[in-house]
Design an enzyme around this catalytic site. Structure first.
Site, PDB file in Angstrom:
ATOM      1  N   GLY A   4      -5.322 -35.506 -16.584  1.00  0.00           N
ATOM      2  CA  GLY A   4      -4.511 -35.477 -15.381  1.00  0.00           C
ATOM      3  C   GLY A   4      -5.350 -35.261 -14.140  1.00  0.00           C
ATOM      4  N   GLY A  46     -11.314 -42.762  -9.729  1.00  0.00           N
ATOM      5  CA  GLY A  46     -12.061 -43.064 -10.949  1.00  0.00           C
ATOM      6  C   GLY A  46     -11.129 -43.407 -12.094  1.00  0.00           C
ATOM      7  N   HIS A  47     -10.109 -42.586 -12.278  1.00  0.00           N
ATOM      8  CA  HIS A  47      -9.110 -42.877 -13.316  1.00  0.00           C
ATOM      9  C   HIS A  47      -8.387 -44.191 -13.027  1.00  0.00           C
ATOM     10  CE1 HIS A  47      -9.146 -38.304 -13.533  1.00  0.00           C
ATOM     11  NE2 HIS A  47      -9.490 -38.661 -14.761  1.00  0.00           N
ATOM     12  N   GLY A  72     -15.141 -43.309 -18.318  1.00  0.00           N
ATOM     13  CA  GLY A  72     -16.094 -43.367 -17.216  1.00  0.00           C
ATOM     14  C   GLY A  72     -17.466 -42.889 -17.646  1.00  0.00           C
ATOM     15  N   SER A  91     -14.388 -36.470  -9.353  1.00  0.00           N
ATOM     16  CA  SER A  91     -14.071 -35.554 -10.445  1.00  0.00           C
ATOM     17  C   SER A  91     -12.838 -34.757 -10.063  1.00  0.00           C
ATOM     18  CB  SER A  91     -15.241 -34.598 -10.701  1.00  0.00           C
ATOM     19  OG  SER A  91     -14.857 -33.545 -11.569  1.00  0.00           O
TER      20      SER A  91
END
Length: 283
Positions: free
Chosen positions: A31, A36-37, A147, A185
């Site tokens: 979550g 990036g996600h 990633g 991050s």
């Protein structure tokens, strides 16, 4: 988009899609989704018929003094991001569903789990490997997207998949950075404005190291980065190591393709980053 909170139900749905000839992509997350996600989700949506995003803050990969309880959990925002990016299923199991009281089985990837981050976060990668194996089985995924910022994690999962004959293909995806170079991050939210500014020296040092690696010896490259990291106010280095790209063993003078991996504390926030380094052909 459907929200699934039960592992058995998620597996039944996945098996139905497999039976219908659909290919499934899995994006495993804890979550606090960021760009990036989203880049991982986009790859799955492009490549696969069905995209599953798992959101599960995995307790067994956190140590006793780590940030499990305070790890960010913006559930509503995460659901909105998934819906906006065309996710088919968001799998959000409970801890009891994934790891009931009688759970006794864990996966260890020997050697790889004990170096770099593993030397400082005991049992962390045992927790990671175990939860990823469960997610592979629950989702029946054809492909799973990871990633490269968590490079050691990626290599451990690749090794686990190979050794245990998982059908899921691991898709490594490039690190996504902010414009200033900071690797994205979920833990960046812990950083103060000043901490964020200081942390930029990590990616900057690694970028310069990749250039130095083309023609300079390993000791020079490593010492230069360590000296730069030490100069960051409020920093503490867990490790700064140059390893072989394929097996994470220490690089040597014959190494042509390496990864410089670092873990650095900026105040109370632990950041990891890495960069791939390739020797010039004539060096």
């Amino acid at each position: 988009m459907k929200i699934i909170k039960n592992a058995s139900q998620m597996q039944k749905i996945a098996l139905r899609h497999i039976k219908n000839g659909d290919e499934i992509g899995l994006v495993p997350t804890m979550g606090a989704l960021h760009e990036g996600h989203i880049s991982l989700i986009a790859k799955s949506v492009k490549n696969d018929d069905i995209t599953i995003v798992s959101i599960f803050v995995n307790p067994i990969q956190f140590g006793p003094n780590e940030d499990y309880l305070k790890y960010p959990r913006p559930v509503k925002k995460d659901k909105e991001i998934c819906k906006k990016n065309h996710v088919d299923y968001v799998f959000m199991p409970s801890v009891n569903d994934m790891f009931p009281a009688d759970h006794k089985t864990f996966i260890e990837v020997k050697t790889l789990q004990d170096i770099l981050c593993g030397a400082f976060r005991i049992n962390h990668f045992k927790g990671v490997a175990t939860v990823i194996a469960k997610l592979f089985n629950i989702s029946c995924a054809d492909r799973a997207y990871f990633g490269m910022k968590d490079f050691q994690q990626l290599k451990i999962i690749e090794k686990m998949g190979k050794d245990l004959n998982f059908r899921t293909k691991i898709i490594p995806c490039s690190i996504v950075r902010e414009r200033n170079g900071l690797a994205l991050s979920s833990r960046n939210s812990y950083l103060s404005a000043e901490g964020k500014k200081r942390s930029l020296n990590i990616s900057k040092s690694l970028k310069e190291a990749a250039e130095d690696f083309k023609r300079r010896d390993l000791n020079f490259v490593k010492k230069t980065v360590i000296n730069k990291l030490k100069k960051i106010p409020g920093s503490e280095i867990d490790y700064a190591e140059i390893v072989n790209f394929d097996d994470l063993l220490p690089a040597d003078k014959n190494t042509k393709k390496a990864v410089f991996a670092v873990a650095v504390w900026i105040g109370k926030t632990r950041l990891i980053d890495n960069i791939m380094m390739i020797k010039d052909k004539d060096s």
